[in-house]
Each structure stands twice: as C-alpha cells, then as structure tokens.
Design an enzyme around this catalytic site. Structure first.
Site, PDB file in Angstrom:
ATOM      1  CG  ASP A  55      51.958 134.592  16.312  1.00 37.96           C
ATOM      2  OD1 ASP A  55      51.579 133.564  15.733  1.00 37.96           O
ATOM      3  OD2 ASP A  55      51.520 134.950  17.428  1.00 37.96           O
TER       4      ASP A  55
ATOM      5  CG  ASP B  22      51.854 136.346  21.305  1.00 37.14           C
ATOM      6  OD1 ASP B  22      51.929 135.771  20.196  1.00 37.14           O
ATOM      7  OD2 ASP B  22      50.970 136.084  22.141  1.00 37.14           O
TER       8      ASP B  22
END
Length: 224
Positions: free
Chosen positions: A13, A171
């Site tokens: 990400d 996350d």
C-alpha cells in the site's frame, strides 16, 4: 540477519505504509478550511483518517457538514492535494533501506493503492521510485479497488507471478482483506494510520510488524 529469503515480489500500500503522506493531506484540508474561515486542523487529528481516503479526511475536517455536501467537495480536495503533492510528506523511517534490501536480494516490489493512479504516478519521480517500482496500480486503474482482490491479482499478473509468490503489506483492514481474498500472505503495517477503534488483530493478517526495519529480516515475516 537470518538466511530466510525475500519473496519474489513484495507489494505495498502507499499512504500509511510506504509514505507518511499525512502532512500533504493536512495542507490540502487546511487550505479548504482556510477558504471557509476555519482555523487549521492539527496533524494528529487528521492522521488516523488518512488511510480511509479523501471522503474520510473531509468528514474529519468538516464533521458539521452533511455527507451529501462533503461529497461535492472531493474535487476541491484533490485539487488542493495535487498542489501539495510530495511537498511535506516523506517515506517512513526504514522504508528506503527496506526497498534497497528487497532489490539487493534480487526480488521486486510494487505498489497497489486506492489513491487515484495519476496522483500515485506523479509521486514516483518525487521519491526517486519511478524506475524502481515494478508495478503500480491505483484506485481507479481497474473496475474494482481494495478490498476487492482484483488489483492485487492484476499486479501479480503484470509481474509474471502467481499471487502466492507475492506478499502484500498494508496498514488498513481493506489491505489485509484484499490480500487474503487474492491468496497472498499479508503483513499488517502497525506503523501506519489507524483510528482508535481499529483492531488490527481482528484483521487476521499473517504477520503484524511495528516498523519497516523489522522487515529487513525476512524471517520476521516469511515462513521458513
């Protein structure tokens, strides 16, 4: 360091995992607030919302405004963010060392983000990553985005790999759900952005790590 090996590819990400972009987002939000006569928002108040996307950040900055009105402000937010892109944020501590270690091991790394592709692509030369990132898929690159597994599967395919040859690091709960559905191992990046009510244990990632530097030793997050 152990003799454990990096996987063939590590997919990440972007915001909250590789990049601490909250300061750029704060500048965009505060430009919107200033234009409406509102005082600046503090970074600590915005940071937990960054991985949830632009709508969540606007909602945090303007909780008194109804959702329908906030929706019309998305283009304004993106315009401000484009002007602030890469001006205030930076990779998290240890990220550059991690990327270099992956490359030195002969493995590759790429990015799968829900950020609009054009904004993610524009960041790459600012970070010196444009020739290093093996694949980049944005939130509008495909018909579906995370938590749908399609972006992760397409990223692996574009690298000529099976999903099980890759690991995904993120996350947010959407990251881990997408990885699980794609058949990839996942690493929960505990150094990223989370709301107080988020429970990363409940996301059921394969591994949870506190810092990018913990990933320098593959034995911390890869099966032996």
């Amino acid at each position: 360091m152990s003799d454990a090996r990096f996987p063939k590819a590590v997919l990440f990400d972007l915001d909250g995992t590789l990049l601490d972009s909250a300061p750029d987002m704060l500048a965009a939000v505060n430009a919107m607030r200033a234009s409406r006569g509102e005082p600046g928002m503090l970074l600590d108040a915005l940071r937990p919302h960054v991985s949830k996307g632009g709508r969540a950040m606007i909602a945090a900055a303007f909780p008194q405004v109804d959702a329908a009105m906030r929706e019309t402000w998305i283009p304004e937010f993106l315009d401000h963010y484009r002007r602030e892109l890469g001006r205030h944020g930076a990779p998290f501590e240890g990220v550059e060392a991690l990327l270099a270690a992956i490359e030195a091991a002969g493995s590759r790394w790429g990015i799968v983000t829900n950020k609009p592709e054009a904004l993610a692509v524009a960041l790459m030369p600012l970070l010196g990553w444009e020739s290093r990132c093996a694949v980049l898929i944005g939130g509008d690159s495909l018909p579906a985005r995370k938590p749908d597994p399609l972006p992760l599967r397409v990223a692996a395919d574009r690298m000529g790999l099976a999903s099980q040859d890759c690991v995904y690091v993120g996350d947010d709960e959407r990251d881990i759900a997408a990885a699980r559905a794609a058949g990839m191992r996942s690493v929960v990046a505990l150094w990223g952005y989370r709301l107080d009510g988020d429970d990363p244990v409940a996301w059921q990632g394969d591994v949870m790590l506190d810092t990018p530097r913990a990933m320098l030793d593959p034995s911390n997050w890869m099966p032996r």
